[in-house]
Design a protein around this motif. Structure first.
Motif, PDB file in Angstrom:
ATOM      1  N   MET A 140       0.913  -1.503  -0.146  1.00 26.62           N
ATOM      2  CA  MET A 140       0.241   0.096   0.119  1.00 26.62           C
ATOM      3  C   MET A 140       0.955   1.423  -0.448  1.00 26.62           C
ATOM      4  SD  MET A 140      -0.966  -0.376   3.959  1.00 26.62           S
ATOM      5  CE  MET A 140      -1.921   1.436   4.163  1.00 26.62           C
ATOM      6  N   SER A 141       0.538   1.953  -0.322  1.00 25.03           N
ATOM      7  CA  SER A 141       0.994   3.754  -0.187  1.00 25.03           C
ATOM      8  C   SER A 141       2.247   3.758  -0.775  1.00 25.03           C
ATOM      9  CB  SER A 141       1.379   4.023   1.881  1.00 25.03           C
ATOM     10  OG  SER A 141       0.135   3.974   2.000  1.00 25.03           O
ATOM     11  N   MET A 142       1.578   3.024  -1.926  1.00 31.88           N
ATOM     12  CA  MET A 142       3.114   3.058  -3.671  1.00 31.88           C
ATOM     13  C   MET A 142       3.491   4.726  -3.880  1.00 31.88           C
ATOM     14  SD  MET A 142       0.781  -0.444  -5.071  1.00 31.88           S
ATOM     15  CE  MET A 142      -0.189  -1.320  -3.535  1.00 31.88           C
ATOM     16  N   VAL A 143       3.963   4.844  -3.428  1.00 31.07           N
ATOM     17  CA  VAL A 143       4.446   5.994  -4.581  1.00 31.07           C
ATOM     18  C   VAL A 143       5.622   5.734  -5.735  1.00 31.07           C
ATOM     19  CG1 VAL A 143       5.716   8.118  -4.675  1.00 31.07           C
ATOM     20  CG2 VAL A 143       4.246   7.080  -2.261  1.00 31.07           C
ATOM     21  N   PRO A 144       5.389   4.761  -6.987  1.00 31.49           N
ATOM     22  CA  PRO A 144       6.639   4.341  -7.512  1.00 31.49           C
ATOM     23  C   PRO A 144       7.341   6.032  -7.859  1.00 31.49           C
ATOM     24  CG  PRO A 144       4.223   4.049  -7.915  1.00 31.49           C
ATOM     25  CD  PRO A 144       4.139   4.665  -7.457  1.00 31.49           C
ATOM     26  N   ALA A 145       6.956   6.799  -7.901  1.00 30.66           N
ATOM     27  CA  ALA A 145       8.032   8.494  -9.066  1.00 30.66           C
ATOM     28  C   ALA A 145       8.985   8.428  -7.736  1.00 30.66           C
ATOM     29  CB  ALA A 145       7.079   9.324  -8.808  1.00 30.66           C
ATOM     30  N   HIS A 146       9.199   8.051  -6.436  1.00 31.97           N
ATOM     31  CA  HIS A 146      10.123   8.225  -4.964  1.00 31.97           C
ATOM     32  C   HIS A 146      10.691   7.013  -4.864  1.00 31.97           C
ATOM     33  CE1 HIS A 146       9.374  12.408  -5.317  1.00 31.97           C
ATOM     34  NE2 HIS A 146       8.093  12.961  -5.105  1.00 31.97           N
ATOM     35  N   GLY A 147       9.643   5.421  -5.275  1.00 30.87           N
ATOM     36  CA  GLY A 147      10.525   4.336  -4.692  1.00 30.87           C
ATOM     37  C   GLY A 147       9.782   4.594  -3.855  1.00 30.87           C
ATOM     38  N   ARG A 148       8.804   4.505  -3.115  1.00 31.85           N
ATOM     39  CA  ARG A 148       8.084   4.044  -1.760  1.00 31.85           C
ATOM     40  C   ARG A 148       6.860   3.012  -1.974  1.00 31.85           C
ATOM     41  NH1 ARG A 148       7.249   9.226  -0.592  1.00 31.85           N
ATOM     42  NH2 ARG A 148       5.634   9.849  -0.328  1.00 31.85           N
ATOM     43  N   ILE A 149       6.541   2.361  -0.635  1.00 30.59           N
ATOM     44  CA  ILE A 149       5.793   1.190  -0.672  1.00 30.59           C
ATOM     45  C   ILE A 149       6.074   1.110   1.061  1.00 30.59           C
ATOM     46  CG2 ILE A 149       6.967  -0.525  -1.459  1.00 30.59           C
ATOM     47  CD1 ILE A 149       4.571  -1.206  -3.075  1.00 30.59           C
TER      48      ILE A 149
END
Length: 224
Positions: A98-107
């Motif tokens: 969850m809380s996936m932010v591919p542009a910053h590489g965060r999950i």
């Protein structure tokens, strides 16, 4: 400035099964999994403390439980997985990316609800390992774990799995009419190879013996 010349955004996780030695993670499918999950979450062997720090539950009525599963299955963030015991094929828990932010590489790994049949067994640990492995294979730089600061069980689990404590978000949320201070943890990509090797040592057949585990996960990580 700390530039990242070779940085590429992370990929989103595919809804494909992940198989380990003890469990298989499948995308939550209420048609297949709802009966097992109702039993493990609400049957006579259910963990009464499971819902204490989750924003939903406990479910006294099957209809409400089924609606909750259906709504979870319909989302892609969170992307819910069911934990299937490979030995007997029973669905025994759920968790999500969850809380996936591919542009910053965060999950983040969240919405963890393991039935009593998974607790104090290798199955829960392997579920976290499989999702962590996928998260970094997708190109993420950071894997997060967040929990209610009052949830000592979740905080111990985060530390056992190798997450580093980063701090406390005070008065972060209101959950079930109560204040929630949120404890934040993470693993970053530089740390993952050593942490993954520790998971693999701990889960290996030579450590998981019929008469009990030889080494703790922490010890396996230290020697990795």
């Amino acid at each position: 400035m700390n530039t990242l010349p070779n940085w590429h955004p992370a990929k989103l996780p595919p809804a494909t099964p992940l198989t380990g030695r003890f469990i298989r993670l499948e995308k939550l499918d209420p048609r297949q999994h709802r009966d097992d999950l109702w039993e493990v979450f609400n049957g006579p062997e259910a963990d009464a403390a499971l819902w204490s720090y989750l924003p939903y539950g406990p479910f006294e009525e099957r209809e409400a439980f089924d609606r909750w599963l259906d709504s979870n299955a319909a989302t892609s963030d969170p992307l819910f997985y069911t934990v299937i015991d490979l030995r007997n094929g029973q669905a025994q828990g759920i968790l999500s990316l969850m809380s996936m932010v591919p542009a910053h590489g965060r999950i983040e790994i969240g919405h963890v609800a393991f039935g009593a049949a998974m607790q104090r067994t290798p199955k829960g640990t392997e579920a976290i390992y499989l999702l962590g492995k996928l998260a970094f294979e997708l190109g993420n730089r950071r894997l997060e774990w967040k929990c209610n600061d009052a949830n000592s069980r979740s905080k111990r689990a985060a530390q056992r799995f190798g997450f580093s404590y980063e701090g406390l978000f005070r008065k972060h949320m209101v959950v079930k009419g109560q204040n929630r201070d949120t404890a934040w943890y993470s693993i970053i990509d530089d740390e993952w190879p050593a942490i993954a090797a520790g998971f693999e040592r701990w889960l290996a057949a030579e450590n998981q013996r019929p008469d009990g585990q030889l080494r703790t996960l922490e010890a396996c990580r230290t020697s990795a």
